[in-house]
Design a protein around this motif. Sequence first.
Motif, mmCIF file in Angstrom:
data_model
loop_
_atom_site.group_PDB
_atom_site.id
_atom_site.type_symbol
_atom_site.label_atom_id
_atom_site.label_comp_id
_atom_site.label_asym_id
_atom_site.label_seq_id
_atom_site.Cartn_x
_atom_site.Cartn_y
_atom_site.Cartn_z
ATOM 1 N N GLY A 261 0.775 -1.230 0.000
ATOM 2 C CA GLY A 261 0.000 0.000 0.000
ATOM 3 C C GLY A 261 0.803 1.274 0.000
ATOM 4 N N GLY B 295 0.670 5.965 -2.125
ATOM 5 C CA GLY B 295 0.885 7.345 -1.709
ATOM 6 C C GLY B 295 1.911 8.089 -2.537
ATOM 7 N N GLU C 113 -7.008 -3.277 -5.117
ATOM 8 C CA GLU C 113 -7.998 -3.233 -4.033
ATOM 9 C C GLU C 113 -7.333 -3.557 -2.686
ATOM 10 O OE1 GLU C 113 -11.668 -6.060 -2.807
ATOM 11 O OE2 GLU C 113 -11.719 -5.300 -4.868
ATOM 12 N N GLN D 123 -4.993 -0.759 -1.663
ATOM 13 C CA GLN D 123 -5.738 0.373 -1.109
ATOM 14 C C GLN D 123 -6.111 0.108 0.347
ATOM 15 O OE1 GLN D 123 -6.383 3.369 -2.687
ATOM 16 N NE2 GLN D 123 -7.106 4.030 -0.679
ATOM 17 N N LYS D 124 -6.509 -1.100 0.625
ATOM 18 C CA LYS D 124 -6.858 -1.482 1.993
ATOM 19 C C LYS D 124 -5.636 -1.357 2.909
ATOM 20 C CE LYS D 124 -8.353 -5.591 4.493
ATOM 21 N NZ LYS D 124 -8.704 -7.001 4.350
ATOM 22 N N TYR E 78 -2.974 0.479 2.376
ATOM 23 C CA TYR E 78 -2.624 1.898 2.446
ATOM 24 C C TYR E 78 -3.467 2.596 3.511
ATOM 25 C CZ TYR E 78 -1.917 6.736 0.948
ATOM 26 O OH TYR E 78 -1.620 8.078 0.917
ATOM 27 N N GLU E 79 -4.740 2.316 3.498
ATOM 28 C CA GLU E 79 -5.636 2.937 4.478
ATOM 29 C C GLU E 79 -5.305 2.489 5.896
ATOM 30 O OE1 GLU E 79 -9.543 1.975 2.997
ATOM 31 O OE2 GLU E 79 -9.278 3.286 1.257
ATOM 32 N N GLN E 80 -4.996 1.208 6.070
ATOM 33 C CA GLN E 80 -4.683 0.690 7.408
ATOM 34 C C GLN E 80 -3.347 1.201 7.931
ATOM 35 O OE1 GLN E 80 -4.813 -3.584 7.383
ATOM 36 N NE2 GLN E 80 -7.034 -3.650 7.233
ATOM 37 N N LYS E 81 -2.322 1.148 7.092
ATOM 38 C CA LYS E 81 -0.969 1.465 7.550
ATOM 39 C C LYS E 81 -0.578 2.924 7.440
ATOM 40 C CE LYS E 81 0.855 -3.134 6.572
ATOM 41 N NZ LYS E 81 1.801 -3.907 5.792
ATOM 42 N N LEU F 27 -2.792 5.890 6.127
ATOM 43 C CA LEU F 27 -3.791 6.911 6.462
ATOM 44 C C LEU F 27 -4.183 6.875 7.943
ATOM 45 C CD1 LEU F 27 -6.142 6.827 3.353
ATOM 46 C CD2 LEU F 27 -4.226 8.357 3.826
ATOM 47 N N ASN F 28 -4.237 5.677 8.523
ATOM 48 C CA ASN F 28 -4.623 5.556 9.929
ATOM 49 C C ASN F 28 -3.469 5.795 10.891
ATOM 50 O OD1 ASN F 28 -7.260 5.012 9.252
ATOM 51 N ND2 ASN F 28 -6.954 2.805 9.217
ATOM 52 N N SER G 276 -3.850 8.803 13.098
ATOM 53 C CA SER G 276 -4.883 8.772 14.142
ATOM 54 C C SER G 276 -4.454 7.962 15.375
ATOM 55 C CB SER G 276 -6.180 8.199 13.580
ATOM 56 O OG SER G 276 -5.992 6.878 13.147
#
Length: 176
Positions: free
Chosen positions: A138, A142, A160, A163-164, A166-169, A171-172, A175
Amino acid sequence: MNRIILDTNVPAKASVAPDSCPNEELKMQRACMEYVGKLTMGQEKKLVLDLGHEIWKEYHNNVCKDSNMGKLFFRWLYNYYAAILPQDHIKLDKDENGQYVDYPYDSETKEFDESDKKFVALANAHAEKPPIIEAADGKWLGYEEAFAKYGIHIEFLDREYAQKMYEQKILNRGSE
């Protein structure tokens, strides 16, 4: 002739036994197995490698040599390497700080993973700028646009799943 640069995670994932692969990775692993199978059986794709054997060594350190896919990949790799075309065997120069001269350093790319910069430098150093074939890591997502500015493209075997990840590692991470 289609030239490619093969990220290590493609043959590495292909060489994992399906029964030890997490369920969420099975589709991606199947795509890797199919890609490696087609690569090793056909002659339409030419693998670009570096003269310093950095990628070769990474393959040897990460691809399971005992699996059927690993055996298939390495048998093909040894035969391919014996006949590699000079234009597909590229010297990756480094500066006095050990940075790849052909890596496109700018404000958008400098933070990219050090261990993967060799693939980008290799693509940039080759006259045809072959695509980098990526399983589903992922972090590459970026940087896709930043590398595209230099004519460097990444082809995901399972976008797919990438993307998953990328979002987990990535983008999150902010947070946490």
